[in-house]
Design an enzyme around this catalytic site. Structure first.
Site, PDB file in Angstrom:
ATOM      1  N   HIS A 374       0.803  -1.230   0.000  1.00 27.24           N
ATOM      2  CA  HIS A 374       0.000   0.000   0.000  1.00 27.24           C
ATOM      3  C   HIS A 374       0.831   1.273   0.000  1.00 27.24           C
ATOM      4  O   HIS A 374       0.263   2.369   0.050  1.00 27.24           O
ATOM      5  CB  HIS A 374      -0.901   0.052   1.236  1.00 27.24           C
ATOM      6  CG  HIS A 374      -1.888  -1.055   1.318  1.00 27.24           C
ATOM      7  ND1 HIS A 374      -3.188  -0.934   0.900  1.00 27.24           N
ATOM      8  CD2 HIS A 374      -1.774  -2.323   1.766  1.00 27.24           C
ATOM      9  CE1 HIS A 374      -3.833  -2.061   1.098  1.00 27.24           C
ATOM     10  NE2 HIS A 374      -2.994  -2.931   1.628  1.00 27.24           N
ATOM     11  N   LYS A 567      -8.470  13.305   6.413  1.00 26.21           N
ATOM     12  CA  LYS A 567      -7.660  12.103   6.280  1.00 26.21           C
ATOM     13  C   LYS A 567      -6.610  12.154   7.379  1.00 26.21           C
ATOM     14  O   LYS A 567      -6.499  13.177   8.076  1.00 26.21           O
ATOM     15  CB  LYS A 567      -6.994  12.011   4.907  1.00 26.21           C
ATOM     16  CG  LYS A 567      -6.263  13.268   4.456  1.00 26.21           C
ATOM     17  CD  LYS A 567      -5.750  13.139   3.041  1.00 26.21           C
ATOM     18  CE  LYS A 567      -6.757  13.534   1.980  1.00 26.21           C
ATOM     19  NZ  LYS A 567      -6.874  12.629   0.868  1.00 26.21           N
ATOM     20  N   ARG A 568      -5.829  11.081   7.560  1.00 23.85           N
ATOM     21  CA  ARG A 568      -4.766  11.137   8.554  1.00 23.85           C
ATOM     22  C   ARG A 568      -3.852  12.341   8.283  1.00 23.85           C
ATOM     23  O   ARG A 568      -3.630  12.708   7.118  1.00 23.85           O
ATOM     24  CB  ARG A 568      -3.937   9.845   8.505  1.00 23.85           C
ATOM     25  CG  ARG A 568      -4.608   8.684   9.160  1.00 23.85           C
ATOM     26  CD  ARG A 568      -4.908   8.954  10.597  1.00 23.85           C
ATOM     27  NE  ARG A 568      -3.704   8.902  11.395  1.00 23.85           N
ATOM     28  CZ  ARG A 568      -3.474   7.994  12.340  1.00 23.85           C
ATOM     29  NH1 ARG A 568      -4.379   7.079  12.631  1.00 23.85           N
ATOM     30  NH2 ARG A 568      -2.349   8.005  13.024  1.00 23.85           N
ATOM     31  N   LYS A 573       0.793  13.962   2.957  1.00 22.72           N
ATOM     32  CA  LYS A 573      -0.566  14.286   2.497  1.00 22.72           C
ATOM     33  C   LYS A 573      -0.775  15.802   2.406  1.00 22.72           C
ATOM     34  O   LYS A 573      -1.755  16.277   1.873  1.00 22.72           O
ATOM     35  CB  LYS A 573      -1.606  13.663   3.429  1.00 22.72           C
ATOM     36  CG  LYS A 573      -1.626  12.122   3.382  1.00 22.72           C
ATOM     37  CD  LYS A 573      -2.681  11.556   4.308  1.00 22.72           C
ATOM     38  CE  LYS A 573      -2.606  10.042   4.443  1.00 22.72           C
ATOM     39  NZ  LYS A 573      -3.245   9.320   3.322  1.00 22.72           N
ATOM     40  N   THR A 678      -8.552   6.709  -1.033  1.00 22.32           N
ATOM     41  CA  THR A 678      -9.898   6.200  -1.328  1.00 22.32           C
ATOM     42  C   THR A 678     -10.947   7.259  -0.994  1.00 22.32           C
ATOM     43  O   THR A 678     -12.062   7.195  -1.512  1.00 22.32           O
ATOM     44  CB  THR A 678     -10.205   4.901  -0.534  1.00 22.32           C
ATOM     45  OG1 THR A 678      -9.730   5.058   0.800  1.00 22.32           O
ATOM     46  CG2 THR A 678      -9.534   3.703  -1.177  1.00 22.32           C
ATOM     47  N   LYS A 682     -14.740   8.587  -2.576  1.00 20.67           N
ATOM     48  CA  LYS A 682     -15.968   8.814  -1.793  1.00 20.67           C
ATOM     49  C   LYS A 682     -16.549  10.198  -2.091  1.00 20.67           C
ATOM     50  O   LYS A 682     -17.761  10.360  -2.245  1.00 20.67           O
ATOM     51  CB  LYS A 682     -15.669   8.706  -0.293  1.00 20.67           C
ATOM     52  CG  LYS A 682     -15.320   7.289   0.131  1.00 20.67           C
ATOM     53  CD  LYS A 682     -14.750   7.225   1.541  1.00 20.67           C
ATOM     54  CE  LYS A 682     -13.993   5.910   1.689  1.00 20.67           C
ATOM     55  NZ  LYS A 682     -13.122   5.862   2.871  1.00 20.67           N
TER      56      LYS A 682
HETATM   57  O1  RUG Z   1      -1.628   5.374   2.327  1.00 19.49           O
HETATM   58  C1  RUG Z   1      -2.347   4.306   1.743  1.00 19.49           C
HETATM   59  C2  RUG Z   1      -3.463   4.841   0.861  1.00 19.49           C
HETATM   60  O2  RUG Z   1      -2.942   5.561  -0.204  1.00 19.49           O
HETATM   61  C3  RUG Z   1      -4.300   3.688   0.323  1.00 19.49           C
HETATM   62  O3  RUG Z   1      -5.424   4.160  -0.363  1.00 19.49           O
HETATM   63  C4  RUG Z   1      -4.739   2.794   1.460  1.00 19.49           C
HETATM   64  C5  RUG Z   1      -5.475   1.564   0.984  1.00 19.49           C
HETATM   65  O4  RUG Z   1      -4.773   0.921  -0.021  1.00 19.49           O
HETATM   66  O5  RUG Z   1      -3.615   2.357   2.225  1.00 19.49           O
HETATM   67  C6  RUG Z   1      -2.911   3.444   2.815  1.00 19.49           C
HETATM   68  N1  RUG Z   1      -1.901   2.888   3.722  1.00 19.49           N
HETATM   69  C7  RUG Z   1      -0.672   2.485   3.436  1.00 19.49           C
HETATM   70  N2  RUG Z   1      -2.105   2.700   5.004  1.00 19.49           N
HETATM   71  N3  RUG Z   1      -1.045   2.191   5.536  1.00 19.49           N
HETATM   72  C8  RUG Z   1      -0.136   2.051   4.616  1.00 19.49           C
HETATM   73  C9  RUG Z   1       1.246   1.533   4.859  1.00 19.49           C
HETATM   74  O6  RUG Z   1       1.262   0.587   5.872  1.00 19.49           O
END
Ligand code: RUG
Length: 833
Positions: A374, A567-568, A573, A678, A682
């Site tokens: 991811h 978002k986080r 970001k 994502t 939305k």
């Molecule tokens: O930061 C990513 C997002 O871009 C992505 O949409 C989401 C689902 O695939 O996963 C997020 N992410 C990546 N969360 N944790 C990580 C690394 O561990």
């Protein structure tokens, strides 16, 4: 089998088998029964919380009846199953979703109203199940909804954290973390005290010769912790399938404290073992895209992988098949590297416990696993120190070394003249201490590796995993662009828009086949339809405005452009880019004449998101946003032209209010850093436009909805490295507009400048790693274009409708089917009989 009722006695059972309520009256009957008996309340003593609990229990009955049937059907048909291993499942609330998925929300609304309750108030009593940090955990939750909807035989496996992601409070502009104890009053889980697994830690490895003279290994001593299963039913939308999410909870294996110590008055140490064991599943690590390498986290990972694999193997063994058939029956998907130890655990079970030869076992292992990556961010890539692993999981470390040895031997054979490649691709990084690279383990132990959006998957192939593409060829690497479930993110979050679409398309079929939305394009010029569309957006904005008033005390103008970034909080970001842009806007308004001000498009800049508790820079960004809000919102020179709002404790249920209410939302990561994103999907699905960089799934959203309907800005991923390189060698000039913003901060306009110096100097003095200054001009000019576009209401509406019509591709159902076809090789189950 031993526990089953004898064939000849089953008639009595069947006569009394539980039945499901099918209409309002039957719902009321079940609701009142649960309130009176399960909850021991009465009509004189029934508040909204009791009404919620009773409603949840009535729906839970329905779910569990279908859950039982689904499990029987899946066992009987005995097809290949999917097992989705994820340390995070960010489920949000369950009741509303359950009502909609089983198609009985109207019956519940009417039934509750008969008893004097408003369904919305009842739904709002529910505490979010927040067992996740952000996108990764929410993707897992969308998978569960979609796999059930599409009738795939699928199980989720996770941890039952006692504390989910912390609750965020804002005190004097600072984030304060409060524990999220969510389990009180959670009717959705079923404890399975009969399903337990003993999990071993520490100890040592004995080498011995088995009867056949072969060298074998046994892992001995150490400590045992018990895993207990808790099951959560997952209903599909408009189908009988109700799948299972199994969450493991930890307990001391004796289950009791030491009575001898207790009798001797050593109360604290008597319970210490128990507490230590229970700590394993106590808390979710609150980091998103950041790994900390804590021993307890590794314990969590092994505990959950070992319990889940034991369970999967137990189920497989009941079918009495040969081991070679395991990958024909079992597909295990690794959500990130967090469950990568499952690869090693399966190999260990096959060779140490089941007596298979290494190669035979390894073939089974690699055919079974798929790995989803991811992120490309280096700080998020998991590595575990070898000494830590040696101590906690001594046999697993040996097996990792063996996996690595066989792998490196094969690489050496193929590339005899490339010495460097061996150290580059080794699972063991030769640092001090040595580290186990979990992503490499996951690649080597899986048959498919996928990224989550096209750009991200390409970057994996050309940068991070380039050597592995050379070794395995390109086919092992694939892309499956993320999606979202339209059930929660359209139908549940935005019921009026969903109803309007259904009216135009003639049915709610689009919720099962989102590509049907394309038929909406035919109505873009329909004036009445446009008006209804606009009315719905306005009502959704009013709903958010009420929430803002109730939680922050600020009034916001619903006619203003609602600009949202939720978002986080993370430097990549770039919420800092957004708040700097807001300050720029504020300064510009302050400098305007009364005449000029009349032309300004009023804005509400809305932020929300949590910072990892140890991530100082992210917390500084939150602090700055709140301080800017304090100043701007009280400034009479500005009035309604600009408001800044920070919504505390952003979570799934708040996202359901926020997403339908945006005019524009921000997805502005430094190009090449966001896996997919994502929330971008939305917002667009709810008729909001987006401003974004060419990053993650923004690129494919642009391709689908066309460039006319999105506001793109900023440098491209291919230019990022060069820019950083230049900054590093001193070739950096602060953007003049950004300089003006920094000067305002340094003039203490938003409180003590020292509070924000880390933030400004990371850009001015430390290389501007995230390219905030490089993108600033393009960002603010694009926002001017947004203002201009917003003034043309008709065009804006056309963009909004056209975009929604073209969002079919981003359904989670498309995603699930792609995984099923290209990674899992699993078919849906026929549920028609
Ligand atoms: O930061 C990513 C997002 O871009 C992505 O949409 C989401 C689902 O695939 O996963 C997020 N992410 C990546 N969360 N944790 C990580 C690394 O561990």
């Amino acid at each position: 089998v031993e526990a089953s009722i004898p064939e000849e006695l089953r008639e009595a059972w069947k006569k009394h088998s539980a039945t499901e309520f099918k209409n309002k009256d039957e719902f009321e009957r079940d609701l009142v029964r649960h309130i009176e008996t399960t909850l021991a309340r009465s009509m004189y003593n029934c508040d909204e919380l009791a009404a919620y609990s009773g409603t949840a229990l009535a729906f839970r009955d329905r779910l569990i009846i279908e859950w039982n049937k689904t499990q029987q059907r899946q066992t009987f048909k005995d097809q290949k199953r999917i097992y989705y291993l994820s340390l995070e499942f960010l489920m949000g609330r369950t009741l509303d979703n359950a009502m909609l998925n089983v198609g009985l929300k109207d019956a519940a609304r009417d039934g509750l109203s008969d008893l004097g309750f408003q369904i919305e108030d009842v739904i709002n009593q529910e505490h979010d199940a927040a067992l996740g940090n952000g996108g990764l955990g929410r993707l897992a939750a969308c998978f569960l909804d979609s796999m059930a909807t599409l009738n795939y035989p699928a199980w989720g496996y996770g941890l039952r954290y006692r504390y989910g992601i912390f609750k965020q409070e804002i005190v004097n502009g600072y984030q304060v973390e409060v524990p999220d104890y969510w389990l009180d009053n959670n009717p959705w889980e079923f404890p399975r005290h009969e399903i337990t697994v003993d999990i071993q830690f520490y100890g040592n490895v004995k080498k011995y010769q088995d009867e056949s003279g072969k060298i074998a290994h046994s892992w001995e001593d150490g400590e045992i912790v018990q895993a207990i299963a808790y099951d959560v039913p997952i209903p599909g939308y408009g189908t009988k399938t109700t799948n299972n999410l199994r969450l493991w909870s930890s307990k001391a294996s004796s289950g009791e404290f030491d009575f001898q110590k207790f009798n001797a008055g050593e109360y604290e140490s008597a319970v210490a073992d128990q507490q230590r064991a229970e700590t394993i599943s106590a808390v979710l690590y609150p980091n998103d895209n950041l790994e900390q390498g804590k021993e307890l986290r590794l314990k969590q990972q092994y505990f959950w992988c070992a319990a889940s694999l034991f369970d999967i193997i137990r189920r497989f063994k009941k079918t009495k098949r040969a081991w070679g058939e395991f990958p024909d029956q079992v597909a295990i998907q690794l959500n990130d590297t967090h469950p990568a130890l499952a690869i090693v655990e399966l190999q260990r079970i096959l060779i140490d416990k089941e007596g298979l030869e290494w190669d035979e076992a390894w073939t089974i292992v690699t055919k079974t696993f798929g790995y989803t990556n991811h992120t490309v961010l280096p700080e998020a890539l998991e590595k575990w120190s070898v000494p830590l692993m040696q101590n906690l999981l001594p046999r697993h470390l040996q097996i990792i070394y063996d996996i690595n040895m066989f792998f490196l031997q094969s690489v050496e054979k193929r590339f005899p003249n490339d010495r460097d490649i061996l150290s580059r691709v080794s699972i063991i990084e030769e640092s001090h201490p040595k580290m186990v690279r979990m992503a490499y383990l996951a690649i080597i132990g899986s048959h498919k590796v996928n990224g989550v959006a096209e750009l991200h998957s390409d970057l994996l192939k050309t940068t991070l995993f380039k050597d592995f593409v050379k070794i395995y060829g390109p086919d092992r690497f694939t892309n499956v662009t993320n999606g979202i479930t339209p059930r929660r993110w359209l139908h549940q979050a935005n019921p009026r828009l969903s109803a309007l679409i259904a009216e135009k398309l003639g049915s709610y079929d689009f919720l099962r086949d989102l590509t049907l939305l394309d038929k909406l394009e035919a109505f873009v010029d329909d004036k009445a339809f446009r008006e209804e569309w606009a009315v719905i957006k306005r009502e959704n904005k009013l709903r958010l405005a009420r929430h803002i008033k109730a939680t922050t005390g600020y009034d916001v103008n619903p006619n203003a452009l609602f600009d949202v970034q939720v978002k986080r909080i993370h430097e990549y970001k770039r919420q800092q880019l957004n708040i700097f842009g807001v300050i720029h806007r504020y300064l510009s308004i302050k400098a305007m004449s009364a005449e000029e001000k009349k032309k300004v498009v009023p804005r509400v800049s809305i932020f929300g998101g949590k910072a990892a508790p140890g991530y100082w820079m992210a917390k500084t960004i939150i602090h700055l946003i709140n301080k800017v809000a304090d100043v701007v919102n009280k400034d009479p020179d500005v009035g309604d032209l600009l408001k800044v709002i920070f919504i505390a404790d952003y979570n799934v249920s708040k996202a359901e209010i926020i997403c339908p209410a945006s005019d524009i939302s921000e997805h502005i990561s430094t190009a090449g850093t966001e896996g997919s994103g994502t929330s971008n999907m939305k917002f667009v699905l709810n008729g909001g436009l987006i401003i974004g960089t060419c990053d993650g799934a923004n690129i494919e959203i642009t391709r689908e909805i066309s460039e006319q309907n999105i506001f793109l800005f900023g440098n491209l991923a291919e230019d990022v490295e060069e820019l950083r390189h230049r900054h590093f060698y001193g070739d950096f000039k602060l953007d003049p507009h950004l300089e003006r913003v920094f000067n305002a901060i340094k003039d203490n306009m938003f409180g003590d400048k020292a509070d924000f110096s880390a933030l400004t100097s990371s850009i001015e003095d430390h290389g501007d790693y995230y390219l905030v200054s490089d993108d600033f001009n393009s960002y603010i000019t694009t926002h001017e274009m947004v203002d201009e576009a917003f003034q043309n209401k008709e065009e804006w509406l056309a963009k909004s409708i056209t975009s929604v019509a073209r969002m079919g591709f981003f359904s989670m159902d498309r995603v699930t089917n792609e995984y099923a076809d290209s990674i899992w090789n699993v078919e849906p189950l026929d549920v028609t009989d």
